[in-house]
Structure formats: C-alpha cells, structure tokens
Design a protein around this motif. Structure first.
Motif, PDB file in Angstrom:
ATOM      1  N   VAL A   7      12.786  21.128 -34.398  1.00 19.72           N
ATOM      2  CA  VAL A   7      12.091  21.188 -33.105  1.00 19.72           C
ATOM      3  C   VAL A   7      12.635  22.384 -32.324  1.00 19.72           C
ATOM      4  O   VAL A   7      13.527  23.079 -32.793  1.00 19.72           O
ATOM      5  CB  VAL A   7      12.242  19.872 -32.301  1.00 19.72           C
ATOM      6  CG1 VAL A   7      11.554  18.716 -33.013  1.00 19.72           C
ATOM      7  CG2 VAL A   7      13.704  19.536 -32.059  1.00 19.72           C
ATOM      8  N   LEU A  12      14.698  18.421 -26.679  1.00 18.90           N
ATOM      9  CA  LEU A  12      13.438  17.884 -27.182  1.00 18.90           C
ATOM     10  C   LEU A  12      13.684  16.953 -28.363  1.00 18.90           C
ATOM     11  O   LEU A  12      12.977  15.949 -28.517  1.00 18.90           O
ATOM     12  CB  LEU A  12      12.473  18.999 -27.579  1.00 18.90           C
ATOM     13  CG  LEU A  12      11.079  18.511 -27.964  1.00 18.90           C
ATOM     14  CD1 LEU A  12      10.391  17.828 -26.784  1.00 18.90           C
ATOM     15  CD2 LEU A  12      10.239  19.653 -28.489  1.00 18.90           C
ATOM     16  N   GLU A  15      14.396  13.668 -26.758  1.00 23.92           N
ATOM     17  CA  GLU A  15      13.190  13.108 -26.143  1.00 23.92           C
ATOM     18  C   GLU A  15      12.223  12.572 -27.195  1.00 23.92           C
ATOM     19  O   GLU A  15      11.700  11.453 -27.067  1.00 23.92           O
ATOM     20  CB  GLU A  15      12.498  14.161 -25.280  1.00 23.92           C
ATOM     21  CG  GLU A  15      11.272  13.620 -24.572  1.00 23.92           C
ATOM     22  CD  GLU A  15      10.604  14.633 -23.676  1.00 23.92           C
ATOM     23  OE1 GLU A  15       9.382  14.501 -23.477  1.00 23.92           O
ATOM     24  OE2 GLU A  15      11.274  15.554 -23.155  1.00 23.92           O
ATOM     25  N   ILE A  16      11.961  13.342 -28.228  1.00 27.30           N
ATOM     26  CA  ILE A  16      11.056  12.890 -29.293  1.00 27.30           C
ATOM     27  C   ILE A  16      11.615  11.651 -29.979  1.00 27.30           C
ATOM     28  O   ILE A  16      10.870  10.718 -30.295  1.00 27.30           O
ATOM     29  CB  ILE A  16      10.798  14.028 -30.300  1.00 27.30           C
ATOM     30  CG1 ILE A  16       9.869  15.075 -29.676  1.00 27.30           C
ATOM     31  CG2 ILE A  16      10.212  13.490 -31.601  1.00 27.30           C
ATOM     32  CD1 ILE A  16       9.652  16.300 -30.549  1.00 27.30           C
ATOM     33  N   SER A  17      12.924  11.604 -30.188  1.00 35.64           N
ATOM     34  CA  SER A  17      13.543  10.436 -30.817  1.00 35.64           C
ATOM     35  C   SER A  17      13.337   9.186 -29.975  1.00 35.64           C
ATOM     36  O   SER A  17      13.014   8.110 -30.506  1.00 35.64           O
ATOM     37  CB  SER A  17      15.038  10.684 -31.030  1.00 35.64           C
ATOM     38  OG  SER A  17      15.238  11.743 -31.930  1.00 35.64           O
ATOM     39  N   ARG A  19      10.915   8.669 -27.819  1.00 37.09           N
ATOM     40  CA  ARG A  19       9.488   8.325 -27.899  1.00 37.09           C
ATOM     41  C   ARG A  19       9.142   7.677 -29.235  1.00 37.09           C
ATOM     42  O   ARG A  19       8.354   6.728 -29.291  1.00 37.09           O
ATOM     43  CB  ARG A  19       8.635   9.561 -27.662  1.00 37.09           C
ATOM     44  CG  ARG A  19       8.674  10.081 -26.242  1.00 37.09           C
ATOM     45  CD  ARG A  19       7.738  11.272 -26.043  1.00 37.09           C
ATOM     46  NE  ARG A  19       7.950  11.913 -24.765  1.00 37.09           N
ATOM     47  CZ  ARG A  19       7.526  11.459 -23.594  1.00 37.09           C
ATOM     48  NH1 ARG A  19       6.841  10.337 -23.541  1.00 37.09           N
ATOM     49  NH2 ARG A  19       7.780  12.123 -22.480  1.00 37.09           N
ATOM     50  N   ALA A  20       9.728   8.181 -30.318  1.00 31.88           N
ATOM     51  CA  ALA A  20       9.456   7.623 -31.648  1.00 31.88           C
ATOM     52  C   ALA A  20       9.914   6.171 -31.753  1.00 31.88           C
ATOM     53  O   ALA A  20       9.347   5.393 -32.520  1.00 31.88           O
ATOM     54  CB  ALA A  20      10.134   8.471 -32.722  1.00 31.88           C
ATOM     55  N   SER A  42      16.610  13.635 -20.929  1.00 33.02           N
ATOM     56  CA  SER A  42      15.674  13.187 -21.967  1.00 33.02           C
ATOM     57  C   SER A  42      15.237  11.750 -21.732  1.00 33.02           C
ATOM     58  O   SER A  42      14.067  11.407 -21.925  1.00 33.02           O
ATOM     59  CB  SER A  42      16.301  13.348 -23.351  1.00 33.02           C
ATOM     60  OG  SER A  42      16.566  14.709 -23.609  1.00 33.02           O
ATOM     61  N   CYS A 129      20.509  13.750 -33.478  1.00 34.88           N
ATOM     62  CA  CYS A 129      19.882  14.954 -32.936  1.00 34.88           C
ATOM     63  C   CYS A 129      20.929  16.059 -32.831  1.00 34.88           C
ATOM     64  O   CYS A 129      22.100  15.783 -32.547  1.00 34.88           O
ATOM     65  CB  CYS A 129      19.315  14.670 -31.546  1.00 34.88           C
ATOM     66  SG  CYS A 129      18.101  13.337 -31.524  1.00 34.88           S
ATOM     67  N   CYS A 157       8.142  11.357 -35.357  1.00 39.96           N
ATOM     68  CA  CYS A 157       8.763  12.580 -34.828  1.00 39.96           C
ATOM     69  C   CYS A 157       7.992  13.815 -35.281  1.00 39.96           C
ATOM     70  O   CYS A 157       7.748  14.728 -34.487  1.00 39.96           O
ATOM     71  CB  CYS A 157      10.216  12.683 -35.282  1.00 39.96           C
ATOM     72  SG  CYS A 157      11.334  11.486 -34.515  1.00 39.96           S
ATOM     73  N   MET A 160       4.768  14.080 -33.266  1.00 37.41           N
ATOM     74  CA  MET A 160       4.982  14.475 -31.869  1.00 37.41           C
ATOM     75  C   MET A 160       5.349  15.948 -31.735  1.00 37.41           C
ATOM     76  O   MET A 160       4.960  16.584 -30.760  1.00 37.41           O
ATOM     77  CB  MET A 160       6.055  13.599 -31.239  1.00 37.41           C
ATOM     78  CG  MET A 160       5.513  12.250 -30.833  1.00 37.41           C
ATOM     79  SD  MET A 160       6.747  11.277 -29.990  1.00 37.41           S
ATOM     80  CE  MET A 160       7.190  10.153 -31.285  1.00 37.41           C
ATOM     81  N   ARG A 161       6.069  16.491 -32.696  1.00 36.69           N
ATOM     82  CA  ARG A 161       6.428  17.909 -32.571  1.00 36.69           C
ATOM     83  C   ARG A 161       5.221  18.814 -32.765  1.00 36.69           C
ATOM     84  O   ARG A 161       5.267  19.988 -32.437  1.00 36.69           O
ATOM     85  CB  ARG A 161       7.547  18.284 -33.546  1.00 36.69           C
ATOM     86  CG  ARG A 161       7.067  18.463 -34.953  1.00 36.69           C
ATOM     87  CD  ARG A 161       8.068  19.114 -35.829  1.00 36.69           C
ATOM     88  NE  ARG A 161       7.546  19.117 -37.195  1.00 36.69           N
ATOM     89  CZ  ARG A 161       8.217  19.498 -38.233  1.00 36.69           C
ATOM     90  NH1 ARG A 161       9.459  19.906 -38.091  1.00 36.69           N
ATOM     91  NH2 ARG A 161       7.674  19.476 -39.410  1.00 36.69           N
TER      92      ARG A 161
END
Length: 167
Positions: A7, A12, A15-17, A19-20, A42, A129, A157, A160-161
């Motif tokens: 990423v 990020l 943040e993506i983690s 959200r996942a 995040s 991360c 993940c 989302m990226r």
C-alpha cells in the motif's frame, strides 16, 4: 505469512487492516498511550474510538493488565507496536487477545528485523503492518505493507487498496 499486500503508507496499512476486520463506528480499539500518532489516527479514520492503554515500565509496550482493565464489550481489536523495536511482553498481549477473542493488529514498523524467541516481528498479530517512510528502519521513501495468514482478510485488503476492485 502467506499474504503481503503493498500500500502507499504504513498509516493506510493500519486503516485498511481495521476496515478489513469490520471495525468502524461504535467500536473501540485498544492502543498504546505511548505510540506514533498514525496508530490513533487510523482508528479515528475508520470511525472507531481509540482507547488509550498505559505501557509497562519494564517493556515500554502496552501493559497487558492495564489493557484488560480497559476492555469493554465494545472492544473489537488491539493495535500494538514494538516500542523502539522491542517486542518484549508480546506473548502476554497475544494471550490477552485470545482471552478477549479479539484480533491483534501489529504495527511492526519500528521492530522490523527484531525477534522474540523464535518469532519475528510481523508474526504476532492476525495482521501486521509496516511503514517504509524515510525515518523508518527500512525505507523506500514511502510505502507500506500488510501481512497476514488470513485469506479473507487479505482479499478484503487487496480490494480496498484498489478502490474495491479485486485482483
């Protein structure tokens, strides 16, 4: 780890983690009171509430006893980092996550290359991360990486990226 997802930054990646894992408004995430601001930011970016946990005077990492005292039914994850690259105390944090039945998200940026026993940094949480900013142990000028063994989390993940597109 079986999956590595590149990423644009370590922030990020966190943040993506989050959200996942489905973490968002109404959820709480345990975070160290002594950590880089990207951890807290995040959590805020996904709409969750960061819950600050004191650190152990012995390890300078999140104190497992203090973390257990801060956990509530709204606690959905623990976000930890190896302060100054030191993963001391992580087995106790892993055990706490197991007892609470919450995932650990490891920000391994400062600890990249460190080990605790036979485990390398990046293997402690369900997701780890890394950030590669210019002030980090390994740099690409910028960038980040998410590593996990969880196929479903990795697929989320990756999507989302790429703005929701799948590989």
């Amino acid at each position: 780890r079986t999956h590595a997802i590149g990423v644009n930054s370590g922030s990020l990646a966190i943040e993506i983690s989050l959200r996942a894992l489905g973490i968002g408004p109404g959820d709480e995430v345990l975070v160290s009171a002594f950590a880089y601001s990207a951890n807290v930011n995040s959590v805020l970016h996904v709409g969750a509430t960061p819950v600050f946990v004191d650190v152990s005077s012995r390890t300078m990492n999140m104190d497992p006893v203090a973390a257990e005292g801060k956990a509530t039914p709204k606690t959905r994850a623990m976000l930890v980092a190896e302060t100054f690259g030191n993963p001391a105390g992580f087995p106790d944090l892993i055990a706490l996550c197991s007892r609470l039945e919450i995932p650990m998200i490891e920000n391994g940026t400062e600890g990249l290359g460190s080990t605790f026993g036979a485990d390398n940094v990046g293997r402690f949480g369900r997701i780890a991360c890394f950030g590669f900013f210019a002030s980090r142990p390994i740099t690409t000028g910028e960038g980040g990486m998410i590593v996990t063994h969880d196929d479903h989390v990795a697929a989320a993940c990756r999507a989302m990226r790429h703005q929701g597109r799948v590989d």
